[in-house]
Design a protein around this motif. Structure first.
Motif, PDB file in Angstrom:
ATOM      1  N   THR A  83       0.827  -0.910  -0.170  1.00  0.00           N
ATOM      2  CA  THR A  83       0.011   0.011  -0.119  1.00  0.00           C
ATOM      3  C   THR A  83       0.852   1.588  -0.237  1.00  0.00           C
ATOM      4  O   THR A  83       2.035   1.013   0.126  1.00  0.00           O
ATOM      5  CB  THR A  83      -1.130   0.038   1.034  1.00  0.00           C
ATOM      6  N   THR A  84      -0.054   2.270  -0.357  1.00  0.00           N
ATOM      7  CA  THR A  84       0.910   3.309  -0.646  1.00  0.00           C
ATOM      8  C   THR A  84       1.105   3.920   0.858  1.00  0.00           C
ATOM      9  O   THR A  84       2.135   4.214   1.588  1.00  0.00           O
ATOM     10  CB  THR A  84       0.336   4.694  -0.583  1.00  0.00           C
ATOM     11  N   GLU A  85       0.215   3.648   2.287  1.00  0.00           N
ATOM     12  CA  GLU A  85       0.611   4.196   4.176  1.00  0.00           C
ATOM     13  C   GLU A  85       2.149   3.555   3.592  1.00  0.00           C
ATOM     14  O   GLU A  85       2.508   3.698   5.121  1.00  0.00           O
ATOM     15  CB  GLU A  85      -0.064   3.052   3.852  1.00  0.00           C
ATOM     16  N   THR A  86       2.273   1.575   3.172  1.00  0.00           N
ATOM     17  CA  THR A  86       4.067   0.662   3.360  1.00  0.00           C
ATOM     18  C   THR A  86       4.471   1.763   3.167  1.00  0.00           C
ATOM     19  O   THR A  86       5.757   2.451   3.516  1.00  0.00           O
ATOM     20  CB  THR A  86       3.473  -0.443   3.031  1.00  0.00           C
ATOM     21  N   ILE A  87       4.541   2.308   2.034  1.00  0.00           N
ATOM     22  CA  ILE A  87       5.901   3.472   0.708  1.00  0.00           C
ATOM     23  C   ILE A  87       5.930   4.247   1.925  1.00  0.00           C
ATOM     24  O   ILE A  87       7.175   4.877   2.179  1.00  0.00           O
ATOM     25  CB  ILE A  87       5.074   3.899  -0.478  1.00  0.00           C
ATOM     26  N   ASP A  88       5.282   4.891   2.181  1.00  0.00           N
ATOM     27  CA  ASP A  88       4.970   6.310   3.868  1.00  0.00           C
ATOM     28  C   ASP A  88       5.929   5.899   4.568  1.00  0.00           C
ATOM     29  O   ASP A  88       6.942   7.068   4.939  1.00  0.00           O
ATOM     30  CB  ASP A  88       2.774   6.699   3.967  1.00  0.00           C
ATOM     31  N   ARG A  89       5.432   4.683   5.337  1.00  0.00           N
ATOM     32  CA  ARG A  89       6.909   4.632   6.295  1.00  0.00           C
ATOM     33  C   ARG A  89       7.750   4.150   5.800  1.00  0.00           C
ATOM     34  O   ARG A  89       8.743   4.128   6.061  1.00  0.00           O
ATOM     35  CB  ARG A  89       5.144   3.616   7.239  1.00  0.00           C
ATOM     36  N   LEU A  90       7.746   3.599   4.666  1.00  0.00           N
ATOM     37  CA  LEU A  90       8.920   3.130   4.414  1.00  0.00           C
ATOM     38  C   LEU A  90       9.873   4.534   4.050  1.00  0.00           C
ATOM     39  O   LEU A  90      11.555   4.844   4.317  1.00  0.00           O
ATOM     40  CB  LEU A  90       9.064   2.459   3.100  1.00  0.00           C
ATOM     41  N   CYS A  91       9.660   5.670   3.074  1.00  0.00           N
ATOM     42  CA  CYS A  91      10.049   6.367   3.162  1.00  0.00           C
ATOM     43  C   CYS A  91      10.547   7.680   4.125  1.00  0.00           C
ATOM     44  O   CYS A  91      12.035   7.957   4.193  1.00  0.00           O
ATOM     45  CB  CYS A  91       9.645   7.133   2.241  1.00  0.00           C
TER      46      CYS A  91
END
Length: 75
Positions: free
Chosen positions: A42-50
């Motif tokens: 999800t984009t939420e996961t991408i947000d956390r990774l970033c």
């Protein structure tokens, strides 16, 4: 799959971030497995990774066009 995560693993190595660090920062082990297998996240996961890696999405993922991905959009 047309989204590749190779850049994620490279930046993790450069910054000394391990998979256990991802778990410690709220990324579920099942999601880490999806990333390892090249699955969809999800984009939420991408947000956390970033946030964890202090980077932009393009620093950790890349798009690779394949013939079947184009056909699924057109049809």
């Amino acid at each position: 799959m047309s989204i590749l995560y190779g850049k994620l693993f490279e930046i993790m190595q450069q910054k000394g971030v391990r998979k256990t660090d991802l778990r410690s920062n709220g990324i579920h082990p099942a999601v880490i497995k999806k990333i390892m297998d090249g699955g969809t996240i999800t984009t939420e996961t991408i947000d956390r990774l970033c946030a964890l890696l202090d980077c932009q999405p393009g620093d950790i993922i890349e798009f690779e066009r394949s013939d079947d991905s184009k056909e699924s959009i057109v049809n």
